[in-house]
Write an enzyme that holds these catalytic residues in place. Structure first.
Site, PDB file in Angstrom:
ATOM      1  N   HIS A  46      -1.947  -1.068  -1.550  1.00 31.51           N
ATOM      2  CA  HIS A  46      -3.766  -0.624  -1.443  1.00 31.51           C
ATOM      3  C   HIS A  46      -3.768  -1.716  -2.821  1.00 31.51           C
ATOM      4  CE1 HIS A  46      -4.370   1.716   1.614  1.00 31.51           C
ATOM      5  NE2 HIS A  46      -3.022   2.993   1.726  1.00 31.51           N
ATOM      6  N   HIS A  90       3.988   1.400   0.606  1.00 33.29           N
ATOM      7  CA  HIS A  90       2.738   1.809   1.328  1.00 33.29           C
ATOM      8  C   HIS A  90       1.259   1.577   0.878  1.00 33.29           C
ATOM      9  CE1 HIS A  90       0.314   3.677   4.029  1.00 33.29           C
ATOM     10  NE2 HIS A  90      -0.596   4.198   3.347  1.00 33.29           N
ATOM     11  N   GLU A  91       1.764   2.701  -0.943  1.00 36.83           N
ATOM     12  CA  GLU A  91       0.285   2.566  -1.871  1.00 36.83           C
ATOM     13  C   GLU A  91       0.451   1.574  -2.712  1.00 36.83           C
ATOM     14  OE1 GLU A  91      -1.603   5.081  -1.221  1.00 36.83           O
ATOM     15  OE2 GLU A  91       0.035   6.643  -0.716  1.00 36.83           O
ATOM     16  N   CYS A 100      -2.637   6.522   6.919  1.00 38.05           N
ATOM     17  CA  CYS A 100      -2.675   6.603   5.886  1.00 38.05           C
ATOM     18  C   CYS A 100      -4.177   6.960   5.703  1.00 38.05           C
ATOM     19  CB  CYS A 100      -3.084   4.599   5.920  1.00 38.05           C
ATOM     20  SG  CYS A 100      -4.538   4.167   4.486  1.00 38.05           S
ATOM     21  N   LEU A 101      -4.453   7.875   4.976  1.00 35.23           N
ATOM     22  CA  LEU A 101      -6.037   8.855   4.990  1.00 35.23           C
ATOM     23  C   LEU A 101      -7.478   8.002   5.091  1.00 35.23           C
ATOM     24  CD1 LEU A 101      -5.133  10.923   1.431  1.00 35.23           C
ATOM     25  CD2 LEU A 101      -4.454  11.686   4.098  1.00 35.23           C
ATOM     26  N   GLN A 149      -8.737   3.782  -2.162  1.00 40.56           N
ATOM     27  CA  GLN A 149      -9.019   4.061  -1.641  1.00 40.56           C
ATOM     28  C   GLN A 149      -9.918   5.859  -1.744  1.00 40.56           C
ATOM     29  OE1 GLN A 149      -4.966   5.188  -0.535  1.00 40.56           O
ATOM     30  NE2 GLN A 149      -5.679   6.275   1.496  1.00 40.56           N
ATOM     31  N   GLY A 178       0.079  10.507   0.044  1.00 44.22           N
ATOM     32  CA  GLY A 178      -0.309   9.312  -1.127  1.00 44.22           C
ATOM     33  C   GLY A 178      -1.268   9.051  -1.336  1.00 44.22           C
TER      34      GLY A 178
HETATM   35 NI    NI Z   1      -2.897   4.397   2.991  1.00 44.37          NI
END
Ligand code: NI
Length: 161
Positions: free
Chosen positions: A135, A131-132, A89-90, A51, A46
């Site tokens: 963000h 999670h997304e 998380c990226l 991000q 995701g």
């Molecule tokens: Ni993330």
């Protein structure tokens, strides 16, 4: 294909609230395509627009490698049940932490053509949506981690990170 730079923890953009998308524009289409490319290139499941430094309420998710979805202006309308597990998380490369989330969600959003849809999800997909969605409100999972972050190389010692 265009990759965008993934912002990492400590970057202020990750703490900002993203704004509603009011219309699909060529610029936003390119953003979405780039987010998809960037997520796959980074082996993520995701990615949220913030991000890559763009404060729009958009995220993309693909938890299986063949289930790509675009969420614009998402709203989680139902959350219940509970799941506890590792999450990464990226924007926090190489790390994971234990987070408790709802196990079942219903989310309403617009797709890449600004067409409304509703999706019911459980387990990993439900976790990814939560999670997304965090963000988009300027929150990163580390705020919710129980215990310490661990190195992915300790969780999966056979895999090269
Ligand atoms: Ni993330």
């Amino acid at each position: 294909m265009a990759l965008r730079k993934i912002r990492e923890m400590g970057d202020e953009v990750l703490t900002k609230r993203c704004k509603e998308v009011t219309a699909m524009t060529p610029r936003t289409r390119i953003l979405i395509d780039d987010m998809i490319d960037t997520m796959y290139e980074a082996n993520g499941v995701g990615l949220a627009a913030s991000q890559v430094g763009v404060l729009k309420r958009i995220f993309v998710i693909d938890t299986t490698g063949e289930d790509l979805r675009v969420f614009i202006n998402p709203e989680i309308v139902t959350m219940d049940g509970e799941q506890t597990g590792y999450e990464g998380c990226l924007s926090v490369p190489g790390k994971s932490g234990v987070v408790t989330r709802a196990n079942h969600v219903i989310v309403k959003a617009l797709d890449e053509n600004m067409k409304p849809f509703e999706l019911e999800a459980t387990e990993l997909l439900a976790r990814a949506i939560q999670h997304e969605n965090d963000h988009l409100d300027g929150h990163v999972y580390v705020e919710k981690v129980e215990g310490d972050l661990v190195n992915n190389s300790d969780l999966h010692p056979q895999e090269e990170e």
